[in-house]
Design a protein around this motif. Sequence first.
Motif, PDB file in Angstrom:
ATOM      1  N   LYS A  37     -97.588 -36.280 -57.903  1.00 45.72           N
ATOM      2  CA  LYS A  37     -98.791 -36.556 -56.668  1.00 45.72           C
ATOM      3  C   LYS A  37     -99.937 -36.978 -57.113  1.00 45.72           C
ATOM      4  CE  LYS A  37     -96.198 -33.241 -53.781  1.00 45.72           C
ATOM      5  NZ  LYS A  37     -96.225 -31.828 -52.852  1.00 45.72           N
ATOM      6  N   ARG A  42    -101.355 -31.149 -64.761  1.00 40.56           N
ATOM      7  CA  ARG A  42    -100.917 -29.663 -65.144  1.00 40.56           C
ATOM      8  C   ARG A  42    -100.216 -29.906 -66.625  1.00 40.56           C
ATOM      9  NH1 ARG A  42    -104.484 -29.542 -61.324  1.00 40.56           N
ATOM     10  NH2 ARG A  42    -104.282 -27.393 -59.948  1.00 40.56           N
ATOM     11  N   GLU A  78     -91.839 -27.980 -60.997  1.00 37.14           N
ATOM     12  CA  GLU A  78     -93.066 -27.816 -60.160  1.00 37.14           C
ATOM     13  C   GLU A  78     -94.312 -28.575 -60.598  1.00 37.14           C
ATOM     14  OE1 GLU A  78     -93.883 -23.771 -59.071  1.00 37.14           O
ATOM     15  OE2 GLU A  78     -92.282 -23.774 -57.300  1.00 37.14           O
ATOM     16  N   ASN A  79     -94.535 -28.326 -61.881  1.00 36.00           N
ATOM     17  CA  ASN A  79     -95.549 -29.104 -62.283  1.00 36.00           C
ATOM     18  C   ASN A  79     -95.543 -30.510 -62.577  1.00 36.00           C
ATOM     19  OD1 ASN A  79     -96.761 -26.610 -62.992  1.00 36.00           O
ATOM     20  ND2 ASN A  79     -96.677 -26.955 -65.354  1.00 36.00           N
ATOM     21  N   GLU A  81     -93.991 -37.449 -50.922  1.00 35.48           N
ATOM     22  CA  GLU A  81     -93.977 -36.023 -50.997  1.00 35.48           C
ATOM     23  C   GLU A  81     -92.735 -35.219 -50.582  1.00 35.48           C
ATOM     24  OE1 GLU A  81     -97.317 -32.886 -49.899  1.00 35.48           O
ATOM     25  OE2 GLU A  81     -96.932 -34.404 -48.511  1.00 35.48           O
ATOM     26  N   LYS A 117     -96.104 -31.793 -58.890  1.00 34.18           N
ATOM     27  CA  LYS A 117     -97.489 -31.865 -58.895  1.00 34.18           C
ATOM     28  C   LYS A 117     -98.098 -32.766 -59.394  1.00 34.18           C
ATOM     29  CE  LYS A 117     -99.434 -27.986 -58.234  1.00 34.18           C
ATOM     30  NZ  LYS A 117    -100.121 -26.516 -58.496  1.00 34.18           N
ATOM     31  N   ASN A 118     -97.761 -33.295 -60.886  1.00 33.64           N
ATOM     32  CA  ASN A 118     -98.508 -34.388 -61.740  1.00 33.64           C
ATOM     33  C   ASN A 118     -98.182 -35.692 -61.165  1.00 33.64           C
ATOM     34  OD1 ASN A 118     -99.607 -32.690 -63.267  1.00 33.64           O
ATOM     35  ND2 ASN A 118     -98.091 -32.867 -64.751  1.00 33.64           N
TER      36      ASN A 118
END
Length: 249
Positions: free
Chosen positions: A227, A245, A220-221, A39, A224-225
């Motif tokens: 993670k 996403r 950003e997607n 992260e 997020k993906n």
Amino acid sequence: MTGLGFLLGRVRSREARLLTAAELNKAGSAEAETFEQLEDKLNQELADLRRALFQDTDLADICWLKYDFHNLKILLKEKLTEQSLDHYLLPLGKDSLADFDQTLTRRAAEIYEKTADFCQLDYFVDQEYLRALQALAKKQDRYIQAYIRAQAAIAEYKYNYDPAAAAETLRQKFPGIEMPDTLDEGAVEKALEDYANKQLFAGRYGCGAAAILAFVQAKENEIKNLKILYLSRSRALPDLQKYLRYSYV
């Protein structure tokens, strides 16, 4: 003011670095010592992107204002509960109440003092965020305006959520939304995010500001993906992958 053409050139040169589905799967299966380390690395990538693309442009607030307002809610709750909630702060947002408009912070605190309800505080701050976002969008192109209208509609849907009418309301309020097979919270959140993002992604081929914001949203997607994939594999939860996403890569 940084020129739009200059920013577009920098975005186009970076789009090829976005991960395809196959590359995303490979990266998501890579070993990492801890999720926190992964992260931190991904957050640093986004921070580097912010520094690389945005300095004194009007687009900066549209991209990053959500981080500030998220942190505002956390900082207010810290103050009101006298608890440390720093682990919920996003690294790209302001990290001190002194950095925010003091009239805004005082009004938010007063709402909690009157209601003792953090949901009411969150609603107030979210509405202020949307008002600020809509004001910024007035000078932007139709794709950005459609994206922000979708964000406002999503907020309204969430605040007036009725589980008995959830599916019908989703279809009415968000024409063309890809309905999840089951209306669990995670699946609906994904469907709503994908719906809003597609309004923005529709402008990515042009030479306007939407192409820049679309790239930032795609990044950003991607984060997020990554993670989601990491957690899916490290915790043996394959069902998490249905929450990936949509991205235009």
